[in-house]
Design a protein around this motif. Structure first.
Motif, PDB file in Angstrom:
ATOM      1  N   TRP A  76    -123.026 103.979 -89.097  1.00  0.00           N
ATOM      2  CA  TRP A  76    -122.312 103.532 -87.900  1.00  0.00           C
ATOM      3  C   TRP A  76    -120.814 103.502 -88.161  1.00  0.00           C
ATOM      4  O   TRP A  76    -120.366 103.404 -89.300  1.00  0.00           O
ATOM      5  CB  TRP A  76    -122.801 102.158 -87.428  1.00  0.00           C
ATOM      6  CG  TRP A  76    -122.823 101.088 -88.482  1.00  0.00           C
ATOM      7  CD1 TRP A  76    -121.829 100.227 -88.837  1.00  0.00           C
ATOM      8  CD2 TRP A  76    -123.931 100.774 -89.336  1.00  0.00           C
ATOM      9  NE1 TRP A  76    -122.230  99.397 -89.847  1.00  0.00           N
ATOM     10  CE2 TRP A  76    -123.525  99.696 -90.163  1.00  0.00           C
ATOM     11  CE3 TRP A  76    -125.225 101.278 -89.470  1.00  0.00           C
ATOM     12  CZ2 TRP A  76    -124.359  99.129 -91.127  1.00  0.00           C
ATOM     13  CZ3 TRP A  76    -126.053 100.712 -90.431  1.00  0.00           C
ATOM     14  CH2 TRP A  76    -125.629  99.656 -91.235  1.00  0.00           C
ATOM     15  N   VAL A  78    -117.033 101.833 -86.687  1.00  0.00           N
ATOM     16  CA  VAL A  78    -116.461 100.727 -85.932  1.00  0.00           C
ATOM     17  C   VAL A  78    -115.016 101.085 -85.594  1.00  0.00           C
ATOM     18  O   VAL A  78    -114.255 101.526 -86.469  1.00  0.00           O
ATOM     19  CB  VAL A  78    -116.503  99.410 -86.729  1.00  0.00           C
ATOM     20  CG1 VAL A  78    -116.005  98.250 -85.874  1.00  0.00           C
ATOM     21  CG2 VAL A  78    -117.912  99.129 -87.230  1.00  0.00           C
ATOM     22  N   GLY A  82    -112.338  96.796 -83.518  1.00  0.00           N
ATOM     23  CA  GLY A  82    -113.565  96.079 -83.833  1.00  0.00           C
ATOM     24  C   GLY A  82    -114.511  95.895 -82.662  1.00  0.00           C
ATOM     25  O   GLY A  82    -115.532  95.215 -82.794  1.00  0.00           O
ATOM     26  N   TRP A  85    -118.852  99.921 -81.527  1.00  0.00           N
ATOM     27  CA  TRP A  85    -119.731 100.276 -82.638  1.00  0.00           C
ATOM     28  C   TRP A  85    -120.539 101.503 -82.228  1.00  0.00           C
ATOM     29  O   TRP A  85    -121.274 101.463 -81.240  1.00  0.00           O
ATOM     30  CB  TRP A  85    -120.679  99.124 -82.965  1.00  0.00           C
ATOM     31  CG  TRP A  85    -119.992  97.932 -83.573  1.00  0.00           C
ATOM     32  CD1 TRP A  85    -119.054  97.136 -82.997  1.00  0.00           C
ATOM     33  CD2 TRP A  85    -120.206  97.415 -84.884  1.00  0.00           C
ATOM     34  NE1 TRP A  85    -118.656  96.151 -83.855  1.00  0.00           N
ATOM     35  CE2 TRP A  85    -119.363  96.287 -85.031  1.00  0.00           C
ATOM     36  CE3 TRP A  85    -121.046  97.770 -85.945  1.00  0.00           C
ATOM     37  CZ2 TRP A  85    -119.320  95.536 -86.206  1.00  0.00           C
ATOM     38  CZ3 TRP A  85    -121.000  97.014 -87.118  1.00  0.00           C
ATOM     39  CH2 TRP A  85    -120.141  95.924 -87.237  1.00  0.00           C
TER      40      TRP A  85
END
Length: 490
Positions: A76, A78, A82, A85
């Motif tokens: 994954w 990011v 933040g 995702w």
């Protein structure tokens, strides 16, 4: 001589070919029977104990050491802020009914979990999701309302497993997941059977079949292990017999830690338990050592807040609620409480039933009478957890690092502190490790000083298994009997 040599050669040939295949089935003992088999629609730990990593999988998962590992998401990304995702999914994954698992199923699962009418017991895990978008069949983008450095941890919970819209209506009784084992049968009151799924996308399980056998009585559990009717009991309910197993070479005793904060939960909604002095009086009336020794035969670590002692952010706050019956009586007098009688509901686990007897006796010494009721697990879930119809209860919270439940006023013990809720909201959007550590320590201190519940001990993981079995978890970073790497030694 010729005949003798020929017979010897034949015997050697037979020895070279095993007469029996290596054992590849197992029977696992469990104290509690799950009320259903859908981990996304139930709070009982027993659901995950059967299904986690075996039948169902999530985007991420807990490893046996508590680490967060890739699962249905192989990786994954990011975004810098933040909030976004992007999960890249494993290729070739199918549900046990043969249908492909794609990003559409991830979107369905997360949207269902965060919906207004969601029955998910840990709905707070998904509250920060703003949107879930399918980029392509193997890529899903999750946009959060605020940054959450703990999102991969949230997705490892059993409540966050990926389910199919095609089978969702019968997951509770006929679960269909993507894991290495498929559901076979559930004989209510007795057992659940699972079998190796031949179409599994990852490394196949070494076991061909597994049975989860439900045995709540400690004496019956001991007898079942001794007779070989059960091969392993990962959470053994009779700690007083562990020394016998240690002395028997047929068995191994596996002692580790759990995430299980064992508490005397108090209904903060009900007078006089809405008075902090009364809750503090109850906390000081209880001798943790008596409960650990009397109910658990020495297995357990005293706690003074809702946090695991093995966590590096744990604060030892046991001194705030040390055993002091005289102080208990003084606090009750200051609160103007006399002739207090409270209802104490005890679910089936040994720590609750045996611990409840000890606590009732200690409360009586300070002037608090208890009406003790033994309830079965399904009744506890409805009466206590859902309907909040109780004064006191004893339960072990085995979910990983779940102090956030105290920020939910609708949770069964009814703690409503806006300052604590703001602190948890801040924790949810904090990524810096030092800042998170400080917030977690503050959260532990607040609930300890508010005496929300009486914090008893951290549940030890005391298991017994056939000495030839390998791969069982020693510690329990989540409530699971993960059989993915379990096998029999030759």
């Amino acid at each position: 001589m010729f005949n003798r040599l020929r017979l010897t050669a034949a015997a050697l040939a037979l020895c070279a070919t095993p007469a029996f295949a290596a054992q590849d089935t197992i029977t696992i003992g469990m104290v509690l029977e799950p009320p259903n088999l859908d981990p996304t629609a139930g709070a009982a730990a027993a659901i995950d104990e059967v299904t986690y990593a075996n039948i169902f999988e999530g985007l991420t998962r807990f490893g046996p050491d508590g680490s967060i590992q890739p699962d249905l998401a192989k990786s994954w990304d990011v975004s810098e802020d933040g909030k976004v995702w992007t999960f890249h999914l494993q290729d070739g994954v199918t549900f046990h009914d043969g249908t492909p698992m794609t990003a559409e199923d991830v979107k369905f699962s997360l949207d269902r979990a965060r919906a207004k009418d969601s029955a998910n017991a840990q709905k707070a895990l998904f509250a920060g999701i703003d949107s879930v978008d399918v980029v392509d069949p193997l890529t899903v983008k999750v946009t959060l309302k605020q940054p959450n450095g703990n999102f991969a941890f949230n997705m490892a919970w059993g409540d966050a497993v990926i389910v199919s819209p095609k089978s969702i209506d019968h997951e509770a009784t006929d679960p269909i997941g993507t894991g290495p084992f498929k559901f076979v049968d559930w004989v209510k009151g007795d057992r659940v059977d699972i079998a190796r799924y031949p179409g599994y996308w990852g490394a196949p399980a070494k076991l061909s079949k597994a049975t989860f056998k439900f045995i709540s009585d400690p004496t019956a559990a001991f007898a079942a292990m001794m007779a070989g009717d059960v091969d392993a009991f990962p959470n053994f309910p009779a700690p007083e017999t562990l020394e016998q197993f240690k002395a028997d070479p047929r068995f191994k005793v596996i002692v580790g830690s759990t995430e299980g904060e064992t508490i005397l939960a108090m209904n903060n909604r009900n007078p006089p338990l809405d008075n902090v002095k009364v809750r503090e009086a109850i906390a000081h009336a209880i001798n943790r050592a008596d409960i650990i020794n009397g109910a658990m035969f020495g297995y357990g670590t005293p706690i003074g807040t809702h946090f695991a002692p093995h966590n590096p952010d744990y604060v030892d706050l046991t001194g705030l609620s040390k055993y002091d019956p005289a102080l208990s009586k003084k606090l009750l007098a200051e609160a103007g409480v006399t002739n207090l009688k409270l209802r104490l509901a005890l679910p089936p686990p040994t720590y609750a039933r045996r611990g409840g007897e000890i606590i009732a006796a200690e409360l009586k010494k300070v002037g608090i009478d208890t009406e003790v009721t033994n309830v079965e697990w399904a009744q506890w879930l409805k009466q206590v957890f859902k309907d909040h119809d109780f004064d006191l209860t004893i339960v072990s919270h085995t979910e990983p690092m779940d102090i956030g439940i105290y920020a939910r006023p609708d949770y069964y013990f009814g703690y409503d502190n806006p300052d604590f809720q703001k602190l948890i909201a801040k924790l949810d959007v904090t990524s810096d490790p030092a800042e998170r550590s400080a917030l977690l320590k503050e959260a532990q201190t607040i609930i300890a000083k508010d005496y929300v519940n009486a914090y008893l001990f951290q549940l030890a993981k005391t298991g017994v298994a056939n000495a030839k079995i390998e791969g069982l978890w020693k510690n329990a970073p989540t409530q699971a009997n993960d059989l993915t790497k379990v096998y029999w030694q030759d």
